[in-house]
Design a protein around this motif. Structure first.
Motif, PDB file in Angstrom:
ATOM      1  N   PRO A 145       0.820  -1.202   0.000  1.00  0.00           N
ATOM      2  CA  PRO A 145       0.000   0.000   0.000  1.00  0.00           C
ATOM      3  C   PRO A 145       0.858   1.257   0.000  1.00  0.00           C
ATOM      4  CG  PRO A 145      -0.863  -1.608   1.542  1.00  0.00           C
ATOM      5  CD  PRO A 145       0.441  -2.151   1.048  1.00  0.00           C
ATOM      6  N   THR A 146       0.520   2.191  -0.893  1.00  0.00           N
ATOM      7  CA  THR A 146       1.319   3.392  -1.056  1.00  0.00           C
ATOM      8  C   THR A 146       1.527   4.110   0.261  1.00  0.00           C
ATOM      9  OG1 THR A 146       0.338   3.619  -3.258  1.00  0.00           O
ATOM     10  CG2 THR A 146       1.544   5.513  -2.386  1.00  0.00           C
ATOM     11  N   ALA A 147       0.473   4.256   1.059  1.00  0.00           N
ATOM     12  CA  ALA A 147       0.557   5.019   2.301  1.00  0.00           C
ATOM     13  C   ALA A 147       1.616   4.452   3.235  1.00  0.00           C
ATOM     14  CB  ALA A 147      -0.797   5.033   2.994  1.00  0.00           C
ATOM     15  N   ALA A 148       1.817   3.147   3.220  1.00  0.00           N
ATOM     16  CA  ALA A 148       2.802   2.540   4.122  1.00  0.00           C
ATOM     17  C   ALA A 148       4.189   3.089   3.837  1.00  0.00           C
ATOM     18  CB  ALA A 148       2.770   1.027   3.975  1.00  0.00           C
ATOM     19  N   TYR A 149       4.582   3.133   2.577  1.00  0.00           N
ATOM     20  CA  TYR A 149       5.909   3.653   2.254  1.00  0.00           C
ATOM     21  C   TYR A 149       5.947   5.168   2.333  1.00  0.00           C
ATOM     22  CZ  TYR A 149       8.450  -0.581   1.246  1.00  0.00           C
ATOM     23  OH  TYR A 149       9.125  -1.762   1.380  1.00  0.00           O
ATOM     24  N   ASP A 150       4.856   5.840   2.024  1.00  0.00           N
ATOM     25  CA  ASP A 150       4.834   7.283   2.207  1.00  0.00           C
ATOM     26  C   ASP A 150       5.085   7.636   3.674  1.00  0.00           C
ATOM     27  OD1 ASP A 150       4.372   7.777  -0.437  1.00  0.00           O
ATOM     28  OD2 ASP A 150       2.224   8.090  -0.231  1.00  0.00           O
ATOM     29  N   GLU A 151       4.525   6.868   4.566  1.00  0.00           N
ATOM     30  CA  GLU A 151       4.653   7.160   5.988  1.00  0.00           C
ATOM     31  C   GLU A 151       6.057   6.913   6.513  1.00  0.00           C
ATOM     32  OE1 GLU A 151       1.662   4.828   7.840  1.00  0.00           O
ATOM     33  OE2 GLU A 151       0.003   6.060   7.116  1.00  0.00           O
ATOM     34  N   ILE A 152       6.809   5.986   5.901  1.00  0.00           N
ATOM     35  CA  ILE A 152       8.143   5.685   6.417  1.00  0.00           C
ATOM     36  C   ILE A 152       9.250   6.270   5.553  1.00  0.00           C
ATOM     37  CG2 ILE A 152       7.272   3.536   7.418  1.00  0.00           C
ATOM     38  CD1 ILE A 152       8.985   2.069   5.251  1.00  0.00           C
ATOM     39  N   ALA A 153       8.913   7.055   4.534  1.00  0.00           N
ATOM     40  CA  ALA A 153       9.930   7.529   3.589  1.00  0.00           C
ATOM     41  C   ALA A 153      11.037   8.313   4.282  1.00  0.00           C
ATOM     42  CB  ALA A 153       9.284   8.370   2.499  1.00  0.00           C
ATOM     43  N   LEU A 191      16.494   0.663 -16.151  1.00  0.00           N
ATOM     44  CA  LEU A 191      15.281   0.974 -15.400  1.00  0.00           C
ATOM     45  C   LEU A 191      15.290   0.219 -14.085  1.00  0.00           C
ATOM     46  CD1 LEU A 191      12.346   2.116 -15.159  1.00  0.00           C
ATOM     47  CD2 LEU A 191      11.606  -0.023 -16.252  1.00  0.00           C
ATOM     48  N   GLU A 192      15.100   0.947 -12.977  1.00  0.00           N
ATOM     49  CA  GLU A 192      14.950   0.296 -11.681  1.00  0.00           C
ATOM     50  C   GLU A 192      13.481   0.290 -11.293  1.00  0.00           C
ATOM     51  OE1 GLU A 192      16.445   0.267  -7.029  1.00  0.00           O
ATOM     52  OE2 GLU A 192      17.326   1.717  -8.433  1.00  0.00           O
ATOM     53  N   ILE A 193      12.919  -0.893 -11.159  1.00  0.00           N
ATOM     54  CA  ILE A 193      11.525  -1.057 -10.757  1.00  0.00           C
ATOM     55  C   ILE A 193      11.443  -1.016  -9.236  1.00  0.00           C
ATOM     56  CG2 ILE A 193       9.573  -2.648 -10.729  1.00  0.00           C
ATOM     57  CD1 ILE A 193      10.533  -3.744 -13.392  1.00  0.00           C
ATOM     58  N   GLY A 194      10.585  -0.133  -8.705  1.00  0.00           N
ATOM     59  CA  GLY A 194      10.518   0.028  -7.260  1.00  0.00           C
ATOM     60  C   GLY A 194      11.784   0.677  -6.740  1.00  0.00           C
ATOM     61  N   CYS A 195      12.170   1.798  -7.322  1.00  0.00           N
ATOM     62  CA  CYS A 195      13.467   2.418  -7.024  1.00  0.00           C
ATOM     63  C   CYS A 195      13.538   3.020  -5.634  1.00  0.00           C
ATOM     64  CB  CYS A 195      13.798   3.480  -8.068  1.00  0.00           C
ATOM     65  SG  CYS A 195      12.698   4.920  -8.038  1.00  0.00           S
ATOM     66  N   GLY A 196      12.390   3.219  -4.968  1.00  0.00           N
ATOM     67  CA  GLY A 196      12.417   3.798  -3.640  1.00  0.00           C
ATOM     68  C   GLY A 196      13.072   5.161  -3.630  1.00  0.00           C
ATOM     69  N   THR A 197      14.075   5.348  -2.788  1.00  0.00           N
ATOM     70  CA  THR A 197      14.758   6.644  -2.687  1.00  0.00           C
ATOM     71  C   THR A 197      15.947   6.752  -3.633  1.00  0.00           C
ATOM     72  OG1 THR A 197      16.139   5.881  -0.853  1.00  0.00           O
ATOM     73  CG2 THR A 197      14.040   6.918  -0.284  1.00  0.00           C
ATOM     74  N   GLY A 198      16.132   5.765  -4.483  1.00  0.00           N
ATOM     75  CA  GLY A 198      17.152   5.861  -5.536  1.00  0.00           C
ATOM     76  C   GLY A 198      18.571   5.594  -5.098  1.00  0.00           C
ATOM     77  N   VAL A 199      18.759   4.818  -4.046  1.00  0.00           N
ATOM     78  CA  VAL A 199      20.101   4.651  -3.489  1.00  0.00           C
ATOM     79  C   VAL A 199      21.034   3.827  -4.381  1.00  0.00           C
ATOM     80  CG1 VAL A 199      19.355   4.931  -1.115  1.00  0.00           C
ATOM     81  CG2 VAL A 199      19.347   2.662  -2.133  1.00  0.00           C
ATOM     82  N   HIS A 200      20.493   3.078  -5.324  1.00  0.00           N
ATOM     83  CA  HIS A 200      21.343   2.252  -6.181  1.00  0.00           C
ATOM     84  C   HIS A 200      21.755   2.980  -7.464  1.00  0.00           C
ATOM     85  CE1 HIS A 200      20.412  -1.006  -3.492  1.00  0.00           C
ATOM     86  NE2 HIS A 200      19.130  -0.810  -3.685  1.00  0.00           N
ATOM     87  N   ALA A 201      21.259   4.188  -7.668  1.00  0.00           N
ATOM     88  CA  ALA A 201      21.519   4.903  -8.914  1.00  0.00           C
ATOM     89  C   ALA A 201      22.997   5.209  -9.108  1.00  0.00           C
ATOM     90  CB  ALA A 201      20.706   6.197  -8.956  1.00  0.00           C
ATOM     91  N   ALA A 202      23.709   5.534  -8.033  1.00  0.00           N
ATOM     92  CA  ALA A 202      25.127   5.896  -8.168  1.00  0.00           C
ATOM     93  C   ALA A 202      25.940   4.731  -8.712  1.00  0.00           C
ATOM     94  CB  ALA A 202      25.676   6.356  -6.820  1.00  0.00           C
ATOM     95  N   LEU A 203      25.689   3.513  -8.216  1.00  0.00           N
ATOM     96  CA  LEU A 203      26.424   2.354  -8.701  1.00  0.00           C
ATOM     97  C   LEU A 203      26.049   2.036 -10.141  1.00  0.00           C
ATOM     98  CD1 LEU A 203      28.334   0.006  -8.462  1.00  0.00           C
ATOM     99  CD2 LEU A 203      26.548  -1.266  -7.238  1.00  0.00           C
ATOM    100  N   LEU A 234       5.798   3.504  -6.795  1.00  0.00           N
ATOM    101  CA  LEU A 234       4.415   3.901  -6.535  1.00  0.00           C
ATOM    102  C   LEU A 234       4.306   4.918  -5.414  1.00  0.00           C
ATOM    103  CD1 LEU A 234       1.658   3.124  -7.712  1.00  0.00           C
ATOM    104  CD2 LEU A 234       1.431   1.421  -5.899  1.00  0.00           C
ATOM    105  N   SER A 235       5.351   5.029  -4.597  1.00  0.00           N
ATOM    106  CA  SER A 235       5.299   5.896  -3.416  1.00  0.00           C
ATOM    107  C   SER A 235       5.855   7.285  -3.715  1.00  0.00           C
ATOM    108  CB  SER A 235       6.099   5.271  -2.267  1.00  0.00           C
ATOM    109  OG  SER A 235       6.256   6.197  -1.214  1.00  0.00           O
ATOM    110  N   GLY A 236       4.988   8.290  -3.642  1.00  0.00           N
ATOM    111  CA  GLY A 236       5.436   9.664  -3.830  1.00  0.00           C
ATOM    112  C   GLY A 236       6.421  10.103  -2.761  1.00  0.00           C
ATOM    113  N   GLY A 237       6.238   9.600  -1.540  1.00  0.00           N
ATOM    114  CA  GLY A 237       7.145   9.958  -0.464  1.00  0.00           C
ATOM    115  C   GLY A 237       8.561   9.477  -0.723  1.00  0.00           C
ATOM    116  N   MET A 238       8.706   8.252  -1.198  1.00  0.00           N
ATOM    117  CA  MET A 238      10.029   7.722  -1.511  1.00  0.00           C
ATOM    118  C   MET A 238      10.635   8.467  -2.710  1.00  0.00           C
ATOM    119  SD  MET A 238      10.591   5.250   0.736  1.00  0.00           S
ATOM    120  CE  MET A 238      11.530   3.802   0.224  1.00  0.00           C
ATOM    121  N   LEU A 239       9.815   8.746  -3.717  1.00  0.00           N
ATOM    122  CA  LEU A 239      10.320   9.448  -4.897  1.00  0.00           C
ATOM    123  C   LEU A 239      10.767  10.859  -4.576  1.00  0.00           C
ATOM    124  CD1 LEU A 239       7.808   8.283  -7.664  1.00  0.00           C
ATOM    125  CD2 LEU A 239      10.152   7.505  -7.284  1.00  0.00           C
ATOM    126  N   GLY A 240      10.192  11.458  -3.535  1.00  0.00           N
ATOM    127  CA  GLY A 240      10.631  12.785  -3.123  1.00  0.00           C
ATOM    128  C   GLY A 240      12.110  12.805  -2.769  1.00  0.00           C
TER     129      GLY A 240
END
Length: 224
Positions: free
Chosen positions: A3-11, A47-59, A72-78
């Protein structure tokens, strides 16, 4: 996905506490090493599916790829927007054309996605023929509410591993992501069959951490 709200709440917790703790421990799950080994050097969009906060992008960028993420989580994408180009999207309906990217990765997210077989089909759809898909996630055999890590030298597998498709917040620790947002469990054969059913060709496997392998990594390709 979860559920989106779950990850938004812990982002914010994920970005400022969980990732900081993981960085201080020096990649104890060897996610970077597994990604480096299975994805390898390349060119073009990854393409990273479910990239969250993007921590793997540097590698991914270090390996020569151009990272792009969906979640799907706007909070993580922020938190991710400063690390890679992102789009808010359902992993079961990726906003990309057929055969449009040479590489796709999914890092520690399959337990967040009850419809992971559909996600794998989408990954196969957007991959170019000959393209690479890398899955790195919790090991179905050794991670879940059924796995008892009270003894640091061994995991005790209790009833529950053979059950399929259930969602649970049970975890061996109350200090991690799973205890906060839960996880979907699939036994190993079902997970691997989902790759085959998506039309992907399995090429390499790896397990991470000792003495109990908490991580399972899979490299697959889309047939040319």
């Amino acid at each position: 996905m979860a559920p989106t709200a779950a990850y938004d709440e812990i982002a914010d917790w994920y970005e400022t506490e969980f990732l900081a703790r993981a960085a201080g421990a020096g990649d104890p799950l060897n996610l970077g090493g597994l990604l480096r080994d299975l994805l390898g050097e390349g060119r073009g969009t990854c393409l990273e599916i479910g990239c969250g906060t993007g921590v793997h992008a540097a590698l991914v960028r270090e390996l020569g790829w151009t990272p792009m993420g969906v979640d799907l989580s706007g909070g993580m994408l922020g938190h991710a927007r400063g690390r890679l180009p992102v789009a808010r999207a359902d992993a079961e309906r990726l906003p990309l054309r057929d055969g449009s990217v040479p590489a796709v990765i999914a890092m520690m997210v399959h337990t967040d996605m009850p419809g992971y077989p559909a996600v794998l089909r989408e990954a196969a759809r957007v991959l170019r023929p000959g393209g690479t898909f890398v899955h790195i996630g919790v090991h179905p055999c050794f991670c879940g509410g059924f796995a008892d890590f009270s003894d640091p030298e061994a995991a005790v597998i209790r009833p529950g591993y053979l059950d399929s498709g259930y969602w649970t917040k049970e975890s061996w620790t109350n200090d991690g992501v799973r205890a906060k947002v839960g996880a979907t469990h699939r036994p190993l054969p079902e997970l691997l069959h989902a790759f085959l059913d998506a039309g992907l060709h399995l090429t390499r496997f790896a397990e991470g951490t000792a003495p109990t392998p908490i991580i399972l990594a899979v490299k697959a390709t889309k047939p040319a």
